[in-house]
Design an enzyme around this catalytic site. Structure first.
Site, PDB file in Angstrom:
ATOM      1  N   SER A  55     -20.879 -13.093  37.778  1.00  0.00           N
ATOM      2  CA  SER A  55     -22.065 -13.280  38.607  1.00  0.00           C
ATOM      3  C   SER A  55     -23.036 -14.201  37.899  1.00  0.00           C
ATOM      4  CB  SER A  55     -22.743 -11.933  38.886  1.00  0.00           C
ATOM      5  OG  SER A  55     -23.995 -12.127  39.522  1.00  0.00           O
ATOM      6  N   TYR A  77     -26.450  -4.354  35.690  1.00  0.00           N
ATOM      7  CA  TYR A  77     -25.361  -5.089  36.332  1.00  0.00           C
ATOM      8  C   TYR A  77     -25.183  -6.459  35.674  1.00  0.00           C
ATOM      9  CZ  TYR A  77     -23.009  -7.836  39.990  1.00  0.00           C
ATOM     10  OH  TYR A  77     -22.161  -8.658  40.683  1.00  0.00           O
TER      11      TYR A  77
END
Length: 248
Positions: free
Chosen positions: A143, A157
């Site tokens: 990501s 995350y």
């Protein structure tokens, strides 16, 4: 000649499903895992088979080693080969660092990081030249959060995806002599239901103005990048982190 086999974790929806559909169109057979949405998995399998792909799906929590071993055992039984692995399964939710509980961190890192390690380990056992394999490719779904840190949203995350970036870079060097290429795709803001699951259904609308392209990406756009990294068109590419983020 048998079609190549791609294994996708978390493949029943979102980026995983888009990747499976594109792979089927490009001539792959598909095995994918799902965690809880069996109906979605069944519906996707029907679509994949209509595209000519031999398909099998398996329920698995990738943070549980026994589940991963069963997933790969099922892959062996139904296909007898493995040419590509997409480490896509992942979770997130919005929470400030000050409010995070250890059990939440353990679950997050278990799925997003440890699961990717276990799946890659099993894939290498099947693809490596030294193990009698014919080589292959691994693509990890990371990501853009890994380089932005995601303050006030997903610092935990983002940290898991930072780990995936390091994992990708190191593993690529470790297995290149085994005929295995390892890369990562780092999506930005993508229009999937992951935002709602993370706690903010309206997140895309709130943040799209911060994207130079002024829009969210699609799961299909991420899938195109993944399939390029699996293809012979990227045969000289390994250890690469490919951003798909609209210029963000």
């Amino acid at each position: 000649m048998d079609k190549p086999l791609i294994l996708i974790t978390g493949g029943s929806q979102g980026i995983g499903a888009a990747t499976a559909l594109l792979a089927a169109q490009k001539g792959y057979n598909i095995c994918f895992s799902y965690h809880s949405q069996e109906q979605l998995a069944q519906e996707l399998a029907v679509r994949l088979e209509s595209l000519g792909a031999k398909t099998h799906f398996v329920r698995a929590d990738v943070s549980v080693e026994a589940d991963v071993l069963n997933l790969f055992s099922e892959t062996d039984k139904h296909f007898g080969r493995l040419d590509a692995l997409i480490n896509n399964a992942g979770i997130l939710r919005q929470k400030l660092v000050r409010d995070i509980e250890v059990k939440e961190l353990e679950k997050l890192f278990g799925i997003n990081v440890i699961g990717s390690f276990i799946c890659a380990r099993e894939a290498i056992k099947r693809m490596a030249f030294s193990q009698g394999g014919k080589g292959g490719a691994i693509v990890n779904i990371s990501s853009i959060a890994s380089r932005m840190g995601s303050p006030f949203e997903y610092v935990d995350y983002a940290a898991t995806k930072g780990a995936i970036d390091s994992f990708t870079l190191g593993l690529a060097k470790e297995v290149i002599g085994e005929g295995i290429r390892v890369n990562a795709v780092r999506p930005g803001i993508i229009a999937t239901d992951l935002h709602a699951k993370g706690g903010e259904p309206g997140r895309i609308e709130r943040l799209k103005s911060a994207v130079p392209m002024q829009r969210a990406g699609t799961a299909e756009e991420v899938a195109q990048a993944v399939l390029w990294l699996l293809s012979d068109d990227s045969s000289y590419t390994t250890g690469h982190l490919l951003d798909v983020g609209g210029g963000r």
